[in-house]
Design a protein around this motif. Structure first.
Motif, PDB file in Angstrom:
ATOM      1  N   THR A  61     -24.662 -18.592 -35.814  1.00 51.51           N
ATOM      2  CA  THR A  61     -23.357 -17.940 -35.962  1.00 51.51           C
ATOM      3  C   THR A  61     -23.550 -16.593 -36.642  1.00 51.51           C
ATOM      4  O   THR A  61     -24.556 -16.359 -37.313  1.00 51.51           O
ATOM      5  N   GLY A  62     -22.572 -15.730 -36.467  1.00 50.68           N
ATOM      6  CA  GLY A  62     -22.605 -14.441 -37.143  1.00 50.68           C
ATOM      7  C   GLY A  62     -21.309 -13.708 -36.904  1.00 50.68           C
ATOM      8  O   GLY A  62     -20.661 -13.922 -35.867  1.00 50.68           O
ATOM      9  N   PRO A  63     -20.912 -12.868 -37.848  1.00 51.68           N
ATOM     10  CA  PRO A  63     -19.650 -12.139 -37.711  1.00 51.68           C
ATOM     11  C   PRO A  63     -19.603 -11.357 -36.400  1.00 51.68           C
ATOM     12  O   PRO A  63     -20.574 -10.666 -36.052  1.00 51.68           O
ATOM     13  N   TRP A  66     -20.818 -14.334 -30.522  1.00 49.61           N
ATOM     14  CA  TRP A  66     -20.776 -15.658 -29.919  1.00 49.61           C
ATOM     15  C   TRP A  66     -21.630 -16.596 -30.775  1.00 49.61           C
ATOM     16  O   TRP A  66     -22.667 -16.181 -31.322  1.00 49.61           O
ATOM     17  N   SER A  67     -21.182 -17.854 -30.915  1.00 47.74           N
ATOM     18  CA  SER A  67     -21.979 -18.894 -31.576  1.00 47.74           C
ATOM     19  C   SER A  67     -22.667 -19.733 -30.500  1.00 47.74           C
ATOM     20  O   SER A  67     -22.109 -19.927 -29.412  1.00 47.74           O
ATOM     21  N   ILE A 114     -19.634 -20.634 -28.200  1.00 42.07           N
ATOM     22  CA  ILE A 114     -18.230 -20.420 -28.563  1.00 42.07           C
ATOM     23  C   ILE A 114     -18.004 -18.921 -28.728  1.00 42.07           C
ATOM     24  O   ILE A 114     -18.815 -18.246 -29.374  1.00 42.07           O
ATOM     25  N   PRO A 115     -16.916 -18.385 -28.153  1.00 43.00           N
ATOM     26  CA  PRO A 115     -16.668 -16.949 -28.274  1.00 43.00           C
ATOM     27  C   PRO A 115     -16.494 -16.519 -29.727  1.00 43.00           C
ATOM     28  O   PRO A 115     -16.177 -17.347 -30.589  1.00 43.00           O
ATOM     29  N   PRO A 116     -16.684 -15.223 -29.993  1.00 40.14           N
ATOM     30  CA  PRO A 116     -16.451 -14.716 -31.349  1.00 40.14           C
ATOM     31  C   PRO A 116     -15.025 -15.016 -31.794  1.00 40.14           C
ATOM     32  O   PRO A 116     -14.104 -15.007 -30.969  1.00 40.14           O
ATOM     33  N   MET A 117     -14.858 -15.275 -33.059  1.00 40.09           N
ATOM     34  CA  MET A 117     -13.530 -15.603 -33.572  1.00 40.09           C
ATOM     35  C   MET A 117     -12.528 -14.478 -33.311  1.00 40.09           C
ATOM     36  O   MET A 117     -11.345 -14.718 -33.124  1.00 40.09           O
ATOM     37  N   GLU A 118     -13.033 -13.265 -33.298  1.00 39.31           N
ATOM     38  CA  GLU A 118     -12.145 -12.107 -33.178  1.00 39.31           C
ATOM     39  C   GLU A 118     -11.689 -11.884 -31.736  1.00 39.31           C
ATOM     40  O   GLU A 118     -10.801 -11.064 -31.488  1.00 39.31           O
ATOM     41  N   SER A 119     -12.311 -12.593 -30.755  1.00 41.79           N
ATOM     42  CA  SER A 119     -12.002 -12.279 -29.364  1.00 41.79           C
ATOM     43  C   SER A 119     -10.698 -12.931 -28.920  1.00 41.79           C
ATOM     44  O   SER A 119     -10.194 -13.818 -29.556  1.00 41.79           O
TER      45      SER A 119
ATOM     46  N   ARG B  42      -3.417 -19.886 -31.168  1.00 40.06           N
ATOM     47  CA  ARG B  42      -3.383 -19.081 -29.950  1.00 40.06           C
ATOM     48  C   ARG B  42      -4.336 -19.699 -28.942  1.00 40.06           C
ATOM     49  O   ARG B  42      -5.406 -20.198 -29.307  1.00 40.06           O
ATOM     50  N   LEU B  49     -18.382 -21.740 -21.512  1.00 42.35           N
ATOM     51  CA  LEU B  49     -18.829 -22.194 -22.829  1.00 42.35           C
ATOM     52  C   LEU B  49     -20.246 -22.794 -22.735  1.00 42.35           C
ATOM     53  O   LEU B  49     -20.708 -23.447 -23.673  1.00 42.35           O
ATOM     54  N   MET B 117     -18.534 -20.142 -40.916  1.00 40.63           N
ATOM     55  CA  MET B 117     -19.471 -19.033 -41.056  1.00 40.63           C
ATOM     56  C   MET B 117     -19.760 -18.734 -42.530  1.00 40.63           C
ATOM     57  O   MET B 117     -20.842 -18.298 -42.889  1.00 40.63           O
TER      58      MET B 117
END
Lengths: 119, 119
Positions: A61-63, A66-67, A114-119, B42, B49, B117
């Motif tokens: 994981t990372g800011p 994608w995880s 898993i997509p980035p949280m921000e997406s 959301r 995935l 994270m």
């Protein structure tokens, strides 16, 4: 920005573990720590990644990234490849390493992403 | 804080999809959107995935929370349970819903989970 390599230390990889012996997950964690984390990577133990049928498992994981969850990893054979794959992941802004630059174990042993949280 | 329900819309659930027809993943996404997102959730489409052997798949993420990937979901039967499970997830600070309060599909069809994270 620091990325995290989570290593499932409860993993028994589907085999009985005699009392007092390290689990395969603990062996993988210690082998990775001993080999040394690449720049910008921290290696942390995780209590169960809920993928017990597929162990040993790790997650990246990372800011902004994608995880990824990878499965079926072997503490005796995969440490160098895991660390080179994690270094490549850390070098990207979004976690998307070009396919051919991923170690074979990351191409063949992905369990999910898993997509980035921000997406 | 808002949590995200990622729905894999490329998923064919292991079956051929006739040209012009929606994939099972697209049907699941639209059924969830039509049923309506719970408060603080959301629903967003995701392109693969990387869990194609297990589809349809969803992922839950949220700031400070464990992330979860669930597999084998059916657009015709699981929409209400997914939404109640996501609402319970959104109501926690860390994503850890007590076992008995999770819908059965979340207890039995977890593919993997990833620590927060920040941990």
């Amino acid at each position: 920005m620091t990325v995290t390599l989570h290593v499932c230390t409860t993993c028994k990889a589907g085999r009985p573990v005699p009392e007092g012996q390290a689990t395969p997950g603990q062996r993988l964690y210690h082998a990775l720590r001993q080999a040394g984390a690449p720049d910008g990577v921290r290696i942390v133990p995780a209590e169960c990644l809920s993928a017990c049928d597929h162990g040993c498992n790790i997650a990246l994981t990372g800011p902004g990234r994608w995880s990824y969850v990878y499965r079926g990893l072997d503490p005796d054979h995969h440490v160098a490849d895991i660390l080179s794959g994690v270094a490549a992941y850390a070098a990207t802004p979004d976690g998307l390493v070009p396919w051919r630059e991923r170690p074979v174990i990351f191409r063949k042993q992905s369990l999910a992403r898993i997509p980035p949280m921000e997406s």
